[in-house]
Design an enzyme around this catalytic site. Sequence first.
Site, PDB file in Angstrom:
ATOM      1  N   LYS A  26       0.944  -1.198   0.273  1.00  0.00           N
ATOM      2  CA  LYS A  26       0.057   0.120   0.025  1.00  0.00           C
ATOM      3  C   LYS A  26       0.875   1.316   0.157  1.00  0.00           C
ATOM      4  O   LYS A  26       0.553   2.186  -0.712  1.00  0.00           O
ATOM      5  CB  LYS A  26      -0.892  -0.059   1.159  1.00  0.00           C
ATOM      6  CG  LYS A  26      -1.879  -1.280   1.376  1.00  0.00           C
ATOM      7  CD  LYS A  26      -2.761  -1.058   2.325  1.00  0.00           C
ATOM      8  CE  LYS A  26      -2.002  -1.022   3.730  1.00  0.00           C
ATOM      9  NZ  LYS A  26      -1.521  -2.397   4.257  1.00  0.00           N
ATOM     10  N   ARG A 101      -9.620   0.599   8.481  1.00  0.00           N
ATOM     11  CA  ARG A 101      -9.226  -0.646   8.769  1.00  0.00           C
ATOM     12  C   ARG A 101     -10.238  -1.410   9.657  1.00  0.00           C
ATOM     13  O   ARG A 101      -9.959  -2.558   9.832  1.00  0.00           O
ATOM     14  CB  ARG A 101      -7.990  -0.616   9.792  1.00  0.00           C
ATOM     15  CG  ARG A 101      -6.759  -1.288   9.196  1.00  0.00           C
ATOM     16  CD  ARG A 101      -5.767  -0.912  10.331  1.00  0.00           C
ATOM     17  NE  ARG A 101      -4.513  -1.685  10.302  1.00  0.00           N
ATOM     18  CZ  ARG A 101      -3.184  -1.079   9.561  1.00  0.00           C
ATOM     19  NH1 ARG A 101      -3.259   0.216   9.074  1.00  0.00           N
ATOM     20  NH2 ARG A 101      -2.360  -1.511   9.689  1.00  0.00           N
ATOM     21  N   ARG A 140      11.644  -6.363   5.647  1.00  0.00           N
ATOM     22  CA  ARG A 140      11.412  -4.901   5.156  1.00  0.00           C
ATOM     23  C   ARG A 140      11.940  -4.108   6.142  1.00  0.00           C
ATOM     24  O   ARG A 140      12.294  -4.295   7.343  1.00  0.00           O
ATOM     25  CB  ARG A 140       9.730  -4.688   5.435  1.00  0.00           C
ATOM     26  CG  ARG A 140       9.399  -3.363   5.059  1.00  0.00           C
ATOM     27  CD  ARG A 140       8.093  -3.325   4.548  1.00  0.00           C
ATOM     28  NE  ARG A 140       7.025  -3.180   5.931  1.00  0.00           N
ATOM     29  CZ  ARG A 140       5.863  -2.771   5.601  1.00  0.00           C
ATOM     30  NH1 ARG A 140       5.249  -2.767   4.601  1.00  0.00           N
ATOM     31  NH2 ARG A 140       4.955  -2.913   6.792  1.00  0.00           N
ATOM     32  N   ARG A 173      10.999  -2.454  12.049  1.00  0.00           N
ATOM     33  CA  ARG A 173      10.152  -1.795  12.764  1.00  0.00           C
ATOM     34  C   ARG A 173       9.776  -2.552  13.895  1.00  0.00           C
ATOM     35  O   ARG A 173       9.872  -3.908  13.990  1.00  0.00           O
ATOM     36  CB  ARG A 173       8.865  -1.388  11.997  1.00  0.00           C
ATOM     37  CG  ARG A 173       8.724  -0.394  11.378  1.00  0.00           C
ATOM     38  CD  ARG A 173       7.461  -0.127  10.433  1.00  0.00           C
ATOM     39  NE  ARG A 173       6.316  -0.827  10.926  1.00  0.00           N
ATOM     40  CZ  ARG A 173       5.070  -0.649   9.950  1.00  0.00           C
ATOM     41  NH1 ARG A 173       5.312  -0.143   8.761  1.00  0.00           N
ATOM     42  NH2 ARG A 173       4.215  -1.439  10.603  1.00  0.00           N
ATOM     43  N   ARG A 184      -0.449  -9.322  13.432  1.00  0.00           N
ATOM     44  CA  ARG A 184      -0.852  -8.322  12.447  1.00  0.00           C
ATOM     45  C   ARG A 184      -1.891  -8.969  11.359  1.00  0.00           C
ATOM     46  O   ARG A 184      -2.629  -8.307  10.871  1.00  0.00           O
ATOM     47  CB  ARG A 184       0.164  -7.442  11.981  1.00  0.00           C
ATOM     48  CG  ARG A 184       0.484  -6.293  12.904  1.00  0.00           C
ATOM     49  CD  ARG A 184       1.866  -5.595  12.328  1.00  0.00           C
ATOM     50  NE  ARG A 184       1.949  -5.104  11.337  1.00  0.00           N
ATOM     51  CZ  ARG A 184       3.035  -4.890  10.481  1.00  0.00           C
ATOM     52  NH1 ARG A 184       3.946  -5.698  11.019  1.00  0.00           N
ATOM     53  NH2 ARG A 184       3.093  -4.166   9.258  1.00  0.00           N
TER      54      ARG A 184
END
Length: 228
Positions: A26, A101, A140, A173, A184
């Site tokens: 996204k 969300r 990531r 992160r 998640r």
Amino acid sequence: MPGYPVKNKMEMDMRLILLGAPGAGKGTVAKLLTAMSGAVQISTGDILRAAVAAGTELGKKAEAAMKAGDLVSDDLIMGIMGERLKEDDCKKGYLLDGFPRTIPQAEALKVLMANIGEELDFVVNIDVPKDVILDRLTTRRTCTGCGAIYNVKSNPPKEEGKCNDCGGSVVQRDDETEEAISNRLDVYNEKTAPLAGFYEKEGMLLTVSATSSDAVIEAIEERLGATA
Ligand code: ADP
Ligand code: ZN
């Protein structure tokens, strides 16, 4: 029409929602679209991370949920978005990245946009296979300075740990540990995935099954062209 400048379809004000699991791309798609249009990227995740880093009241309220990979409360999120969508830079369109969300957020957004007299163009549902998602999330890395996204395997920064664009530090992160990632994804399936059905009913859903952001952009351009 000869003599008239041809209006690029990306020059229209676009108001899109980018829907998709964590790691679906996204943010990357939103960044590409902002470079091509006047629309701004609004990422509730980025807003919240900045608040946590700055130690604001908002940050303090959001921190624990974020670290665990749970959702921050709808009230807190709607408070942020109610303010954010009224800012001047939203006049030329926006790309909502990571919001809404939950169904209540989607309902509240509908009311909010109606109140400011704006209409959503459509909702892009980026559909990426789960194994690709898992691989992406564990590899990531994110710039703490500007939010730029890297990947240790496919797109590392030129200098290790340092952002190519702003020189900020590029890190994993807090919520990208294996445990938080798996939470998640569960939260996504339970709370956010139902939004596809919600927007389908509204005739607004564009599902793109693609792992390349270019393919997603193409599908968006095609839909913009078709509805212009
Ligand atoms: P992702 O990579 O999972 O799309 P984001 O950067 O969008 O991550 O969000 C990071 C975290 O911020 C989420 O796990 C959640 O805790 C919180 N968050 C962001 N946007 C929302 C939202 N719209 N509603 C509730 N919580 C949110
Ligand atoms: Zn940076």
